[in-house]
Design a protein around this motif. Sequence first.
Motif, PDB file in Angstrom:
ATOM      1  N   GLY A 189      81.807 -42.584  -8.012  1.00 18.03           N
ATOM      2  CA  GLY A 189      81.720 -43.949  -7.515  1.00 18.03           C
ATOM      3  C   GLY A 189      80.429 -44.557  -7.866  1.00 18.03           C
ATOM      4  O   GLY A 189      79.250 -44.127  -8.025  1.00 18.03           O
ATOM      5  N   ARG A 190      80.208 -45.950  -8.105  1.00 16.42           N
ATOM      6  CA  ARG A 190      79.364 -46.937  -8.547  1.00 16.42           C
ATOM      7  C   ARG A 190      79.024 -47.755  -7.415  1.00 16.42           C
ATOM      8  O   ARG A 190      80.258 -48.704  -7.073  1.00 16.42           O
ATOM      9  CB  ARG A 190      79.535 -47.334  -9.683  1.00 16.42           C
ATOM     10  CG  ARG A 190      79.303 -46.440 -10.898  1.00 16.42           C
ATOM     11  CD  ARG A 190      78.169 -45.405 -11.088  1.00 16.42           C
ATOM     12  NE  ARG A 190      78.245 -44.421 -12.215  1.00 16.42           N
ATOM     13  CZ  ARG A 190      78.448 -43.338 -12.089  1.00 16.42           C
ATOM     14  NH1 ARG A 190      78.513 -42.918 -10.777  1.00 16.42           N
ATOM     15  NH2 ARG A 190      78.388 -42.567 -13.120  1.00 16.42           N
ATOM     16  N   GLY A 191      77.993 -48.180  -6.892  1.00 23.14           N
ATOM     17  CA  GLY A 191      77.679 -49.329  -6.207  1.00 23.14           C
ATOM     18  C   GLY A 191      76.697 -50.264  -6.856  1.00 23.14           C
ATOM     19  O   GLY A 191      76.351 -50.163  -8.089  1.00 23.14           O
ATOM     20  N   GLU A 192      76.466 -51.635  -6.432  1.00 18.55           N
ATOM     21  CA  GLU A 192      75.590 -52.317  -6.914  1.00 18.55           C
ATOM     22  C   GLU A 192      74.215 -51.802  -7.430  1.00 18.55           C
ATOM     23  O   GLU A 192      73.526 -52.375  -8.353  1.00 18.55           O
ATOM     24  CB  GLU A 192      75.494 -53.811  -6.159  1.00 18.55           C
ATOM     25  CG  GLU A 192      76.746 -54.392  -5.728  1.00 18.55           C
ATOM     26  CD  GLU A 192      76.701 -55.168  -4.550  1.00 18.55           C
ATOM     27  OE1 GLU A 192      76.661 -56.527  -4.839  1.00 18.55           O
ATOM     28  OE2 GLU A 192      76.410 -54.790  -3.547  1.00 18.55           O
ATOM     29  N   GLY A 193      73.701 -50.985  -6.554  1.00 15.16           N
ATOM     30  CA  GLY A 193      72.359 -50.418  -6.770  1.00 15.16           C
ATOM     31  C   GLY A 193      72.505 -49.163  -7.894  1.00 15.16           C
ATOM     32  O   GLY A 193      71.184 -48.697  -8.016  1.00 15.16           O
ATOM     33  N   GLY A 226      73.849 -49.997  -2.328  1.00 15.61           N
ATOM     34  CA  GLY A 226      74.249 -48.609  -2.558  1.00 15.61           C
ATOM     35  C   GLY A 226      74.298 -48.188  -3.951  1.00 15.61           C
ATOM     36  O   GLY A 226      74.435 -48.893  -4.642  1.00 15.61           O
ATOM     37  N   ALA A 227      73.875 -46.931  -4.189  1.00 20.83           N
ATOM     38  CA  ALA A 227      74.129 -46.402  -5.387  1.00 20.83           C
ATOM     39  C   ALA A 227      75.348 -45.663  -5.780  1.00 20.83           C
ATOM     40  O   ALA A 227      76.113 -45.804  -6.591  1.00 20.83           O
ATOM     41  CB  ALA A 227      72.867 -45.460  -5.712  1.00 20.83           C
ATOM     42  N   ALA A 228      75.796 -44.915  -4.642  1.00 21.50           N
ATOM     43  CA  ALA A 228      77.174 -44.181  -4.830  1.00 21.50           C
ATOM     44  C   ALA A 228      78.291 -44.953  -4.382  1.00 21.50           C
ATOM     45  O   ALA A 228      79.462 -44.637  -4.677  1.00 21.50           O
ATOM     46  CB  ALA A 228      77.059 -42.925  -4.046  1.00 21.50           C
ATOM     47  N   SER A 229      78.282 -46.013  -3.744  1.00 20.91           N
ATOM     48  CA  SER A 229      79.140 -46.993  -3.249  1.00 20.91           C
ATOM     49  C   SER A 229      78.531 -48.072  -2.894  1.00 20.91           C
ATOM     50  O   SER A 229      77.732 -48.455  -3.003  1.00 20.91           O
ATOM     51  CB  SER A 229      79.944 -46.155  -2.003  1.00 20.91           C
ATOM     52  OG  SER A 229      78.820 -46.583  -0.828  1.00 20.91           O
ATOM     53  N   PRO A 260      83.194 -45.982   2.544  1.00 22.29           N
ATOM     54  CA  PRO A 260      82.970 -47.224   1.642  1.00 22.29           C
ATOM     55  C   PRO A 260      83.940 -47.055   0.559  1.00 22.29           C
ATOM     56  O   PRO A 260      84.497 -46.212   0.218  1.00 22.29           O
ATOM     57  CB  PRO A 260      81.698 -46.920   1.248  1.00 22.29           C
ATOM     58  CG  PRO A 260      81.360 -45.515   1.146  1.00 22.29           C
ATOM     59  CD  PRO A 260      82.177 -44.948   2.443  1.00 22.29           C
ATOM     60  N   THR A 261      83.958 -48.403  -0.348  1.00 19.52           N
ATOM     61  CA  THR A 261      84.474 -48.549  -1.630  1.00 19.52           C
ATOM     62  C   THR A 261      83.481 -48.397  -2.712  1.00 19.52           C
ATOM     63  O   THR A 261      82.350 -48.312  -2.273  1.00 19.52           O
ATOM     64  CB  THR A 261      85.223 -49.672  -1.680  1.00 19.52           C
ATOM     65  OG1 THR A 261      84.383 -50.995  -1.444  1.00 19.52           O
ATOM     66  CG2 THR A 261      86.240 -49.696  -0.494  1.00 19.52           C
ATOM     67  N   ALA A 262      83.976 -48.450  -3.753  1.00 15.96           N
ATOM     68  CA  ALA A 262      83.214 -48.540  -5.010  1.00 15.96           C
ATOM     69  C   ALA A 262      83.751 -48.964  -6.136  1.00 15.96           C
ATOM     70  O   ALA A 262      85.125 -48.911  -6.421  1.00 15.96           O
ATOM     71  CB  ALA A 262      82.599 -46.921  -5.195  1.00 15.96           C
ATOM     72  N   THR A 263      83.186 -49.057  -7.359  1.00 11.28           N
ATOM     73  CA  THR A 263      83.532 -49.322  -8.557  1.00 11.28           C
ATOM     74  C   THR A 263      83.879 -48.088  -9.358  1.00 11.28           C
ATOM     75  O   THR A 263      83.040 -47.295  -9.501  1.00 11.28           O
ATOM     76  CB  THR A 263      82.694 -50.367  -9.357  1.00 11.28           C
ATOM     77  OG1 THR A 263      82.541 -51.521  -8.954  1.00 11.28           O
ATOM     78  CG2 THR A 263      83.408 -50.656 -10.662  1.00 11.28           C
ATOM     79  N   LEU A 264      85.219 -47.921  -9.757  1.00 16.83           N
ATOM     80  CA  LEU A 264      85.678 -46.596 -10.734  1.00 16.83           C
ATOM     81  C   LEU A 264      85.804 -46.876 -11.758  1.00 16.83           C
ATOM     82  O   LEU A 264      86.889 -48.046 -12.060  1.00 16.83           O
ATOM     83  CB  LEU A 264      86.665 -45.995  -9.742  1.00 16.83           C
ATOM     84  CG  LEU A 264      86.301 -45.553  -8.444  1.00 16.83           C
ATOM     85  CD1 LEU A 264      87.648 -44.597  -7.792  1.00 16.83           C
ATOM     86  CD2 LEU A 264      85.113 -44.590  -8.224  1.00 16.83           C
ATOM     87  N   GLN A 265      85.366 -46.594 -12.806  1.00 19.15           N
ATOM     88  CA  GLN A 265      85.733 -46.844 -14.295  1.00 19.15           C
ATOM     89  C   GLN A 265      86.847 -46.258 -14.903  1.00 19.15           C
ATOM     90  O   GLN A 265      87.110 -44.985 -14.542  1.00 19.15           O
ATOM     91  CB  GLN A 265      84.440 -46.514 -14.992  1.00 19.15           C
ATOM     92  CG  GLN A 265      83.267 -47.377 -14.625  1.00 19.15           C
ATOM     93  CD  GLN A 265      83.093 -48.861 -14.755  1.00 19.15           C
ATOM     94  OE1 GLN A 265      83.861 -49.394 -15.669  1.00 19.15           O
ATOM     95  NE2 GLN A 265      82.574 -49.584 -13.816  1.00 19.15           N
TER      96      GLN A 265
END
Length: 413
Positions: A309-313, A387-390, A400-405
């Motif tokens: 997962g990727r968050g804005e941080g 967030g870093a992980a989400s 939470p949600t997150a950006t998955l590539q």
Amino acid sequence: MTTAEVTPAAGSTAARVTIAKETPHAMSPLLASRHPRFGHLLPGLGLAAVLLGSQGLAASSPLPSTVRLLLPSEGLLAGLGDGLRRGYGLAMEQARACGLEPPGLGLGWLPPGADPERALASLARSQLVIAPPAAPLEPYGRLAEQQRLTVLLPLQRGSSLERLPQLPGSDRLWPLVPARSLVADRLAQGLLAANRGSVMVVRDRSGEARALAERFSASLRTGGGRTTGVQDDPLAIDAKDAKALAQLRADVDWYRPQALVVFTRPGSGLARALRQASWPAELVLAWPFPLQSTQEIGPTAQLGVDPQGRGEGWPAFERSFQARWGYRPALVEAAGYDTGQLTALASLAPDGRPGWDLAWFRPLGRSLPLCEAIRARRSGQTVRPRGAASRLDQTAATPPTATLQLTPVPAQP
């Protein structure tokens, strides 16, 4: 760092738990041995002294701690503790640089699946407990409800999250990373965006593959796609069943799906068998994991998804973490960092009472870097750290949600 071991009384079934009290940013003495470059990264004698002091396990009684971090003491999950603590420690160091004195942290090691209620019964009550990876949710829900404390779940991703809202104490349980089901949703979205909405779904016989395949099928249909094949449900296939594999190839030739979506683990027998098979030129093989190895490139186009997962941080966290520890972080380290951010903010008491119940947490709206979040929280505002992980857009009992590539790989002749 000082530590204490709490052993159950004779005849008790309580799990043995080792408790340590450390400064908010002190790290495990195992870090140096588990990371070959660690010895070159110690930023001066201060941290070296902390690490040397942590070698002795000498305290005679449990020490009270506002925050208690529980880690697995054995098994495959035990190695995750160092990465989690590095991320947590980075957040504490940044909080101190922002003018906040981090709360005291007590460490505990439990066998995987152990009941925290019995293990922690003889210890001074904490305000916030950080559960170990893959924690049994029912006991932690009871612990949260009975002691009226908040429990953070930094590495809880499996299907157990689906029933979390129904558990006692769930209003005090906070997952911090996206559920694995988000991988299935992202894969469905990627195929639909590529105009490949007609798919055939197969899986191995594991319970996780079944859950992800069913989630994917539901998400695909919700988005306007459809599954095709001899049956509506995802087909379970044994990689050693040559007859079943031959029938699958024949079904693909007959039904002509635009994608064959395979739910299995990387490098499994099923993954190898299907990569080696001959498929129609227009077919795409889709997987619930990233595609990176050159061995995964073949005559059939493929699509994977990175479950990290990727968050804005994430970009700022990745830079800071690599500068601090000398290697690129992954989900475990990012989850530790986000756990540290929430813990630091929860320790503030702008109205005279710390926010351990996370009533100050705002799941929506603009996310804030840690220093800005600390300032906003001190002024009594509701906040959401970056967030870093989400995306850290969760609520209690909801991940939470997150950006998955997506990781597409074109066909190679």
